[in-house]
Design a protein around this motif. Structure first.
Motif, PDB file in Angstrom:
ATOM      1  N   MET A   1       0.842  -1.059  -0.002  1.00 53.35           N
ATOM      2  CA  MET A   1      -0.077   0.114  -0.130  1.00 53.35           C
ATOM      3  C   MET A   1       1.007   1.085  -0.011  1.00 53.35           C
ATOM      4  O   MET A   1       1.805   1.305   0.734  1.00 53.35           O
ATOM      5  N   ALA A   5       1.920   4.434   6.990  1.00 53.13           N
ATOM      6  CA  ALA A   5       1.456   4.037   8.093  1.00 53.13           C
ATOM      7  C   ALA A   5       1.094   5.106   9.110  1.00 53.13           C
ATOM      8  O   ALA A   5       0.190   5.155   9.952  1.00 53.13           O
ATOM      9  N   ASP A  99      -2.764   3.827  -4.363  1.00 53.20           N
ATOM     10  CA  ASP A  99      -3.812   2.824  -3.900  1.00 53.20           C
ATOM     11  C   ASP A  99      -5.234   2.643  -4.558  1.00 53.20           C
ATOM     12  O   ASP A  99      -5.972   2.118  -3.968  1.00 53.20           O
ATOM     13  N   THR A 102      -6.001  -1.014  -5.211  1.00 56.38           N
ATOM     14  CA  THR A 102      -6.239  -1.606  -3.916  1.00 56.38           C
ATOM     15  C   THR A 102      -7.764  -1.219  -3.319  1.00 56.38           C
ATOM     16  O   THR A 102      -8.338  -1.981  -2.984  1.00 56.38           O
ATOM     17  N   LEU A 158      -5.835  -0.964   7.366  1.00 58.97           N
ATOM     18  CA  LEU A 158      -4.948  -1.830   6.680  1.00 58.97           C
ATOM     19  C   LEU A 158      -3.548  -1.058   6.336  1.00 58.97           C
ATOM     20  O   LEU A 158      -2.468  -1.495   6.579  1.00 58.97           O
ATOM     21  N   HIS A 162       0.095  -2.349   7.866  1.00 63.44           N
ATOM     22  CA  HIS A 162       1.074  -2.438   6.618  1.00 63.44           C
ATOM     23  C   HIS A 162       2.259  -1.995   7.245  1.00 63.44           C
ATOM     24  O   HIS A 162       3.267  -2.725   7.163  1.00 63.44           O
TER      25      HIS A 162
END
Length: 164
Positions: A1, A5, A99, A102, A158, A162
Motif C-alpha cells: 500500500m 502507516a 492505492d 487496492t 490496513l 501495513h
C-alpha cells in the motif's frame, strides 16, 4: 500500500466516528448528511497538514476537487446519489494515489458484504431492532454509506497495520 502507516494512524481516530455515523445515517434515513461530509473534509484539511508532506497534501486536496466534479456529473446522470458523491469527494484525499486499484478491490469486498448483510437483516427478525429505518422500505435501493464508510475505515486500518 502506498499510504504511509504514520499518516493512516493520524487519520484513523478522527475518521472512524464520522464513517460509522455515515453508515448509520444512510441506513436510518437513506441520506448522508452534508455535515458528515464537511466533517470528513475538515479532518483532512486539519490533520493532513500534520500527517503528510506539503506536496502530497496539495495533490490530495486536488483529488477532492476532481472526485467532486466526477460525482456531480454522475449524480446528474442519475448514476449515484448526491450524498454518496459528496462522501466520495470528502474521502478522496485520504487515499494515496498509488492505492486506487487496492481501494477498488477493498470497496468491492466491503460492498458485497454490506449488501448481503443488509438484505439478510431486512428479511429476518433482525429488522425489528430498528423497525423505522428507511433502508428497509426502499425496495431495490441500497444505502451505499453502509459500504462507503467502512471501506475508508478498512483502508486506513490496513494502511496503519501495513507499517506496523
Amino acid at each position: 500500500m502506498a499510504i504511509e502507516a504514520a499518516a493512516a494512524l493520524w487519520f484513523l481516530p478522527f475518521v472512524v466516528p464520522v464513517c460509522l455515523y455515515v453508515a448509520w445515517s444512510d441506513l436510518a434515513t437513506m441520506k448522508i448528511p452534508n455535515m458528515a461530509n464537511l466533517a470528513l473534509a475538515g479532518i483532512f484539511v486539519a490533520v493532513g497538514l500534520l500527517a503528510l508532506p506539503l506536496e502530497d497534501y496539495a495533490w490530495r486536496l486536488a483529488q477532492l476537487g476532481l472526485v467532486l466534479l466526477a460525482g456531480i456529473v454522475l449524480n446528474a446522470a442519475g448514476a449515484m446519489g448526491a450524498g454518496d458523491a459528496k462522501f466520495l469527494a470528502a474521502a478522496a484525499p485520504f487515499v494515496a494515489p498509488g492505492d486506487a486499484l487496492t481501494l477498488m478491490f477493498l470497496f468491492s469486498a466491503v460492498l458485497l458484504a454490506a449488501f448481503v448483510a443488509h438484505r439478510a437483516a431486512r428479511a429476518t427478525p433482525l429488522r425489528r431492532l430498528a423497525p423505522d429505518w428507511e433502508s428497509w422500505t426502499r425496495g431495490r435501493d441500497f444505502p451505499m454509506g453502509l459500504a462507503l464508510g467502512p471501506t475508508l475505515i478498512a483502508y486506513l486500518a490496513l494502511g496503519a497495520l501495513h507499517g506496523a
